[in-house]
Design an enzyme around this catalytic site. Structure first.
Site, PDB file in Angstrom:
ATOM      1  CB  ILE A 156      -0.989  -0.020   1.189  1.00  0.00           C
ATOM      2  CG1 ILE A 156      -1.951  -1.223   1.033  1.00  0.00           C
ATOM      3  CG2 ILE A 156      -1.779   1.288   1.263  1.00  0.00           C
ATOM      4  CD1 ILE A 156      -2.857  -1.494   2.219  1.00  0.00           C
ATOM      5  NE  ARG A 236      -6.108  -2.575  11.234  1.00  0.00           N
ATOM      6  CZ  ARG A 236      -6.522  -2.695   9.974  1.00  0.00           C
ATOM      7  NH1 ARG A 236      -6.665  -1.624   9.215  1.00  0.00           N
ATOM      8  NH2 ARG A 236      -6.815  -3.879   9.474  1.00  0.00           N
ATOM      9  CD  GLU A 265     -11.099   1.968  12.937  1.00  0.00           C
ATOM     10  OE1 GLU A 265     -11.865   1.167  12.391  1.00  0.00           O
ATOM     11  OE2 GLU A 265     -10.042   2.337  12.434  1.00  0.00           O
ATOM     12  CG  HIS A 283     -11.457   1.462   8.733  1.00  0.00           C
ATOM     13  ND1 HIS A 283     -10.863   0.806   9.782  1.00  0.00           N
ATOM     14  CD2 HIS A 283     -10.823   1.016   7.626  1.00  0.00           C
ATOM     15  CE1 HIS A 283      -9.918  -0.012   9.330  1.00  0.00           C
ATOM     16  NE2 HIS A 283      -9.893   0.100   8.005  1.00  0.00           N
TER      17      HIS A 283
HETATM   18  C1  GLV Z   1      -8.503  -2.746   6.207  1.00  0.00           C
HETATM   19  O1  GLV Z   1      -8.368  -1.915   7.013  1.00  0.00           O
HETATM   20  C2  GLV Z   1      -7.656  -3.875   6.026  1.00  0.00           C
HETATM   21  O2  GLV Z   1      -6.710  -4.101   6.815  1.00  0.00           O
HETATM   22  O3  GLV Z   1      -7.900  -4.631   5.083  1.00  0.00           O
END
Ligand code: GLV
Length: 317
Positions: A156, A236, A265, A283
Site C-alpha cells: 500500500i 491503523r 474504532e 474507515h
Molecule cells: C482494512 O483496514 C484492512 O486491513 O484490510
C-alpha cells in the site's frame, strides 16, 4: 461438507460463493458479535471468516472449539487477531492482501489531500452557504513540489508513492528493510524514523500495527517534523498517540491531520471531531464495490485452499 461461520455480512456474491463449498452460518442482521457469541456460534464450525470488527484475542482463541482449523480475516491487517495464540492452537490465520491495495491507496491520498487543502472547513463553509471568495480564503498546503514521507513501504505504501509521484511529490520512506532498486524507483530510503520525519512536509502512515509501531508517532517523535507538517493515517489508529497529536495540532506544529482509522474504532477522539484541521473518514480504505467483492472472494478462497491442500498462500502464522 465443512461448516464455517461468517461473522459479518459479505457482499451477496461472496456469500453465495462460500455456500457452494461450505455449510455456512451467516450473520443476516450483520450485528457485531460479542466475544461469547463468537465462541458459541462457531462451536460446531471448522473455520471462521472474521472481520476487523471482532477482537480475536488470546482469551477468545483459547475458548474456540478444537474443530476450528482456520481464521480467514476479511482484511489485509490482522491486528484484531492474536496470531501467536492461534498458532499455539494450530489454527491457521489468513488475510486478503493485494486485492485492496489500490482502493486503500486512493483513500490514503484522499485523507492527505483533505487535510492539506482544509476540506473539513471547506465543506462546513459550503454548507453554511454564506462564504465569500477572498484571496486568502482557507489557504492550505500544496502537495506539488513537497516531500512525502511514507512510513511503511509495503504494497500500500508503494501504491501511495506511485500516486504521489503524479502530484509531483518527492518520495522518502522508512521501512523495516530497504527496498530493491526497481521497487524503490526514485524514493529516498531513511535508516531511522527520526531521519524520515525530519524531511516529511507530508507523512503517510502505511505500516502494520505491531508492538513496535504502537504510538510510533508520539510527543517525542513529533518534534522531528518540519513545522507545519501534514500527516495522514490510513493504516491503523494504533500508530498515533492521540493526546500528543492533539497538542501538536493545537500548537500548529502539525498543520493538519487526515484520518481513516482510529484507536478504539468506531470511537473517534472527541478533539479530532472538534478541531477544524482534522479531516476524518469512517474507515473506508478498501470500501469500493470491486475491492469488497474481491476481498470476500479471496477470504473464502483462502479457506477452500486450506482445506483442499493443507496450505494457503495467504497464511500469516
Ligand atoms: C482494512 O483496514 C484492512 O486491513 O484490510
Amino acid at each position: 461438507m465443512r461448516k464455517i461461520l461468517i461473522t459479518r455480512r459479505l457482499i451477496k456474491s461472496s456469500e453465495e460463493y462460500a455456500s457452494k463449498f461450505f455449510n455456512v452460518k451467516l450473520n443476516k442482521e450483520d450485528k457485531l458479535l460479542t466475544k461469547n457469541e463468537l465462541v458459541n456460534q462457531s462451536y460446531d464450525c471448522d473455520g471462521i471468516l472474521s472481520s476487523i470488527a471482532e477482537n480475536l484475542d488470546a482469551e477468545v482463541i483459547s475458548k474456540l472449539s478444537d474443530k476450528i482449523k482456520i481464521i480467514s480475516n476479511f482484511a489485509v491487517g490482522y491486528g484484531n487477531i492474536d496470531v501467536e495464540a492461534a498458532k499455539k492452537r494450530n489454527i491457521v490465520v489468513t488475510n486478503t492482501p493485494d486485492v485492496l491495495t489500490d482502493a486503500t491507496a486512493e483513500i490514503a491520498i484522499l485523507v492527505l489531500l483533505g487535510a492539506a487543502r482544509r476540506a473539513k472547513e471547506g465543506i462546513e463553509w459550503a454548507n453554511k452557504k454564506n462564504w465569500k471568495w477572498s484571496a486568502d480564503f482557507l489557504m492550505g498546503k500544496q502537495l506539488t513540489g513537497s516531500r512525502l514521507g511514507i512510513l511503511g513501504m509495503g504494497r500500500i505504501g508503494g501504491a501511495v508513492a506511485d500516486r504521489a509521484r503524479s502530484f509531483g511529490m518527492k518520495i522518502h520512506y522508512f521501512n523495516r528493510s530497504r527496498l530493491k532498486k526497481n521497487l524503490e524507483k526514485d524514493a529516498v530510503y531513511h535508516k531511522s524514523l527520526e531521519s524520515l520525519l525530519s524531511v516529511s512536509d507530508f507523512l503517510s502512515i502505511n505500516c502494520p500495527a505491531t508492538k513496535e509501531t504502537k504510538h510510533i508517532i508520539n510527543e517525542k517523535t513529533i518534534k522531528n517534523f518540519p513545522d507545519g507538517a501534514v500527516i495522514s493515517n490510513s493504516a491503523r489508529g494504533d500508530m498515533i498517540d492521540d493526546e500528543a497529536m492533539v497538542k501538536a495540532l493545537k500548537s500548529g506544529k502539525i498543520f493538519s491531520l487526515g484520518l481513516d482509522v482510529y484507536n478504539g474504532e468506531p470511537n473517534i477522539h472527541p478533539e479530532y471531531l472538534a478541531l477544524p484541521n482534522v479531516f476524518v473518514l469512517p474507515h473506508l480504505g478498501s470500501s469500493t464495490i470491486k475491492t469488497r467483492v474481491a476481498m470476500g472472494d479471496l477470504a473464502v478462497s483462502n479457506i477452500i485452499e486450506f482445506f483442499k491442500t493443507g496450505k494457503c498462500k495467504n497464511k500469516i502464522n
